[in-house]
Design an enzyme around this catalytic site. Structure first.
Site, PDB file in Angstrom:
ATOM      1  N   THR A   1      42.099  47.440  21.971  1.00 51.88           N
ATOM      2  CA  THR A   1      40.671  47.716  21.822  1.00 51.88           C
ATOM      3  C   THR A   1      40.283  47.735  20.348  1.00 51.88           C
ATOM      4  O   THR A   1      40.926  48.402  19.540  1.00 51.88           O
ATOM      5  CB  THR A   1      40.332  49.073  22.450  1.00 51.88           C
ATOM      6  OG1 THR A   1      40.803  49.080  23.787  1.00 51.88           O
ATOM      7  CG2 THR A   1      38.833  49.325  22.431  1.00 51.88           C
TER       8      THR A   1
ATOM      9  N   GLN B   1      45.300  55.987  34.639  1.00 48.54           N
ATOM     10  CA  GLN B   1      46.190  55.957  33.470  1.00 48.54           C
ATOM     11  C   GLN B   1      46.653  57.360  33.075  1.00 48.54           C
ATOM     12  O   GLN B   1      47.818  57.585  32.757  1.00 48.54           O
ATOM     13  CB  GLN B   1      45.483  55.277  32.301  1.00 48.54           C
ATOM     14  CG  GLN B   1      46.358  55.143  31.049  1.00 48.54           C
ATOM     15  CD  GLN B   1      45.660  54.375  29.933  1.00 48.54           C
ATOM     16  OE1 GLN B   1      44.583  53.829  30.135  1.00 48.54           O
ATOM     17  NE2 GLN B   1      46.273  54.324  28.778  1.00 48.54           N
TER      18      GLN B   1
ATOM     19  N   GLU C   1      37.628  47.189  27.763  1.00 48.13           N
ATOM     20  CA  GLU C   1      38.182  47.267  26.413  1.00 48.13           C
ATOM     21  C   GLU C   1      37.845  45.977  25.688  1.00 48.13           C
ATOM     22  O   GLU C   1      38.187  44.892  26.148  1.00 48.13           O
ATOM     23  CB  GLU C   1      39.703  47.496  26.447  1.00 48.13           C
ATOM     24  CG  GLU C   1      40.067  48.883  26.959  1.00 48.13           C
ATOM     25  CD  GLU C   1      41.531  49.258  26.748  1.00 48.13           C
ATOM     26  OE1 GLU C   1      42.379  48.345  26.690  1.00 48.13           O
ATOM     27  OE2 GLU C   1      41.802  50.470  26.630  1.00 48.13           O
TER      28      GLU C   1
ATOM     29  N   ASP D   1      50.029  43.452  25.368  1.00 45.63           N
ATOM     30  CA  ASP D   1      48.828  44.078  24.817  1.00 45.63           C
ATOM     31  C   ASP D   1      49.214  45.035  23.694  1.00 45.63           C
ATOM     32  O   ASP D   1      50.113  45.855  23.859  1.00 45.63           O
ATOM     33  CB  ASP D   1      48.068  44.827  25.912  1.00 45.63           C
ATOM     34  CG  ASP D   1      46.648  45.168  25.484  1.00 45.63           C
ATOM     35  OD1 ASP D   1      46.102  44.446  24.625  1.00 45.63           O
ATOM     36  OD2 ASP D   1      46.093  46.144  26.006  1.00 45.63           O
TER      37      ASP D   1
ATOM     38  N   HIS E   1      40.210  53.090  17.078  1.00 47.44           N
ATOM     39  CA  HIS E   1      40.358  53.326  18.516  1.00 47.44           C
ATOM     40  C   HIS E   1      41.449  54.369  18.771  1.00 47.44           C
ATOM     41  O   HIS E   1      41.247  55.328  19.521  1.00 47.44           O
ATOM     42  CB  HIS E   1      40.696  52.008  19.222  1.00 47.44           C
ATOM     43  CG  HIS E   1      41.040  52.156  20.681  1.00 47.44           C
ATOM     44  ND1 HIS E   1      40.113  52.527  21.630  1.00 47.44           N
ATOM     45  CD2 HIS E   1      42.213  52.000  21.346  1.00 47.44           C
ATOM     46  CE1 HIS E   1      40.700  52.568  22.822  1.00 47.44           C
ATOM     47  NE2 HIS E   1      41.969  52.253  22.676  1.00 47.44           N
TER      48      HIS E   1
ATOM     49  N   ASP F   1      40.109  43.900  28.516  1.00 51.36           N
ATOM     50  CA  ASP F   1      41.287  44.498  29.150  1.00 51.36           C
ATOM     51  C   ASP F   1      40.841  45.726  29.947  1.00 51.36           C
ATOM     52  O   ASP F   1      41.035  46.862  29.530  1.00 51.36           O
ATOM     53  CB  ASP F   1      42.309  44.862  28.064  1.00 51.36           C
ATOM     54  CG  ASP F   1      43.633  45.306  28.657  1.00 51.36           C
ATOM     55  OD1 ASP F   1      44.085  44.666  29.621  1.00 51.36           O
ATOM     56  OD2 ASP F   1      44.207  46.281  28.150  1.00 51.36           O
TER      57      ASP F   1
ATOM     58  N   ARG G   1      44.466  65.373  21.295  1.00 47.12           N
ATOM     59  CA  ARG G   1      45.133  66.163  20.242  1.00 47.12           C
ATOM     60  C   ARG G   1      44.175  66.295  19.065  1.00 47.12           C
ATOM     61  O   ARG G   1      44.310  65.599  18.057  1.00 47.12           O
ATOM     62  CB  ARG G   1      46.416  65.453  19.767  1.00 47.12           C
ATOM     63  CG  ARG G   1      47.473  65.237  20.842  1.00 47.12           C
ATOM     64  CD  ARG G   1      48.644  64.419  20.306  1.00 47.12           C
ATOM     65  NE  ARG G   1      48.219  63.112  19.820  1.00 47.12           N
ATOM     66  CZ  ARG G   1      48.035  62.047  20.595  1.00 47.12           C
ATOM     67  NH1 ARG G   1      48.267  62.129  21.884  1.00 47.12           N
ATOM     68  NH2 ARG G   1      47.618  60.918  20.085  1.00 47.12           N
TER      69      ARG G   1
ATOM     70  N   LYS H   1      46.078  49.203  34.330  1.00 47.54           N
ATOM     71  CA  LYS H   1      45.745  48.062  33.477  1.00 47.54           C
ATOM     72  C   LYS H   1      45.942  46.715  34.164  1.00 47.54           C
ATOM     73  O   LYS H   1      45.400  45.717  33.704  1.00 47.54           O
ATOM     74  CB  LYS H   1      46.648  48.080  32.229  1.00 47.54           C
ATOM     75  CG  LYS H   1      46.499  49.305  31.360  1.00 47.54           C
ATOM     76  CD  LYS H   1      45.286  49.204  30.480  1.00 47.54           C
ATOM     77  CE  LYS H   1      45.273  50.319  29.448  1.00 47.54           C
ATOM     78  NZ  LYS H   1      44.164  50.157  28.512  1.00 47.54           N
TER      79      LYS H   1
HETATM   80 CA    CA Z   1      44.168  47.219  26.027  1.00 37.78          CA
END
Ligand code: CA
Length: 438
Positions: free
Chosen positions: A370, A251, A210, A138, A145, A244, A154, A264
């Site tokens: 994505t 995560q 996604e 992936d 994205h 996805d 951030r 995932k």
């Molecule tokens: Ca993905």
């Protein structure tokens, strides 16, 4: 790089009336591949080609002896319960089959009588994965994205410095990839909520989709032999829709420093139909970079890639909640964007994946990552649309969502259209979230 040929002529019409309807995903200019059988039957799964509202059964075509030469060899390879043998053939063989199919399905073709008995209605078909997928990788190729996600963590420096130099990717899990119609339980995992003193195990609370495209590898490469960017597209069989699914809370706790793992690999869903790169040729567009961005390193650059390495594939995400389904309400659209906004092309993904000598094999699947467009309403995941779950979406029936709830079905659709070319589509990719297992 493929150019336009007689199979792309928008004036072509099929002897099958449903293939000539303006809004069909499967006119004679498309001819995508899947693996199918009749629903609920004990038939063997075999390859098929979509035409209008029908499937041309390639096992039946092989038995009919209609084709000869390279096209016949390709049809024979597609009679198996996966398309790996067809994918392993070289691009000119796929192209010979496309030309033979195009000519035999046209109005007035002498093959009509023999092929008409090889049709199975899509309405009575069920699909399996189109290939045995040995490896799944992936990528993360949408700068929009990456920026939207990065901004949540951030705000002053959303994009990490490697993004504009490397097509970022990670190795995923092939065993849990399912075909459209997949239903899977909400994943359970370890999470560390903000302010908690210790992690706990439980059902995912931030389950997301996604919107991605899948890239099926064709002939691949030998270990130790990189695929040059100029050869990269010839090694790709075609593209599909890919959801996805992602467990954002799992995560967030697990991904440092090695990246996503259980967040995932519980499910990924693809559309049954693979549209070939040759079919997508009319929808090529220039690949460009803002002039003040780094330009690609030489191994990620070629004149063809710059001139026409991107693809204008329109994409949308729709949601149908369990309540909507019970009240016979259609799925509601959450996003509409295009694959053309990706920061890295298919050819760059393949060239980068193999530059170290890594071997790609027929049937391997790569995800684009994505696909979000330049504005937030073109975002390809809920984490972006709801700004990290802080701004719930209100649905037309009054329900609201931050992340997915049990019973939610997510529908991806993709198509290409423009003046002067035939509209072609990818069909759809549907997946449904079930309650977590106790
Ligand atoms: Ca993905």
């Amino acid at each position: 790089m493929q150019t336009l040929n007689e199979t792309h002529d928008p004036a072509l019409r099929s002897w099958l009336a449903s293939a000539n309807q303006a809004q069909t995903d499967f006119p004679i200019q498309n001819l995508p591949f899947a693996v199918f059988r009749r629903q609920g039957s004990a038939e063997a799964y075999r390859g098929g080609v979509a035409i209008g509202d029908q499937i041309l059964d390639l096992a039946a075509v092989a038995a009919s002896g209609v084709f000869s030469g390279a096209a016949a060899a390709a049809v024979h390879a597609a009679t198996a319960d996966s398309l790996n043998a067809l994918m392993a053939m070289a691009q000119p063989v796929w192209s010979a089959l496309r030309l033979a199919l195009s000519r035999a399905l046209r109005e007035g073709a002498p093959e009509q009588a023999k092929l008409a008995v090889c049709l199975v209605p899509q309405a009575v078909a069920e699909y399996s994965l189109p290939a045995h997928i040995g490896d799944y990788t992936d990528f993360y190729t949408s700068v929009h994205h990456a920026t939207n996600i990065g901004r949540q963590f951030r705000p002053d420096n959303p994009l990490l410095p490697n993004f504009k130099w490397i097509p970022i990717g990670y190795h995923g899990r092939a065993s849990s990839i399912g075909v459209s119609g997949q239903r899977f339980p909400r994943p359970v995992g370890q999470t560390m909520p903000p302010g908690a003193s210790a992690p706990s195990l439980g059902p995912c609370k931030r389950l997301d989709y996604e919107l991605e495209m899948g890239i099926f590898v064709g002939s691949g490469n030998a270990l130790g032999k990189p695929i040059a960017i100029t050869e990269a597209e010839a090694s790709v069989f075609g593209m599909c829709l890919l959801n996805d699914w992602s467990a954002r809370d799992i995560q967030a706790w697990e991904y440092q420093p090695l990246g996503p793992f259980l967040s995932k690999n519980f499910a990924s869903t693809i559309s049954p139909w693979i549209v070939t790169l040759e079919a997508l040729s009319p929808y090529r567009v220039a690949f460009t970079r803002p002039t003040d961005d780094p330009q690609p390193l030489p191994y990620l650059d070629s004149p063809d890639n710059s001139a026409q390495g991107a693809l204008d594939i329109q994409l949308e995400v729709l949601l149908q909640t369990q309540t909507m389904r019970q009240q016979d309400q259609a799925a509601t659209r959450l996003t509409h964007t295009s694959y053309r906004h990706a920061y890295w092309t298919v050819a760059q993904i393949v060239a980068h994946h193999t530059v170290n000598g890594c071997n790609l094999q027929p049937g391997d699947l790569m995800g684009t990552g994505t696909l979000s467009g330049p504005t937030l309403d073109e975002a390809g995941a809920l984490i972006e649309l709801t700004v990290g779950g802080k701004q719930p979406l209100t649905l037309p029936n009054g329900e609201s969502r931050t992340y997915l709830e049990d019973g939610d079905a997510v529908v991806l659709r993709g198509w290409c259209e423009k003046p002067g070319a035939a509209r072609i589509g990818f069909g759809q990719c549907v997946g449904t979230v079930l309650p977590a297992l106790t």
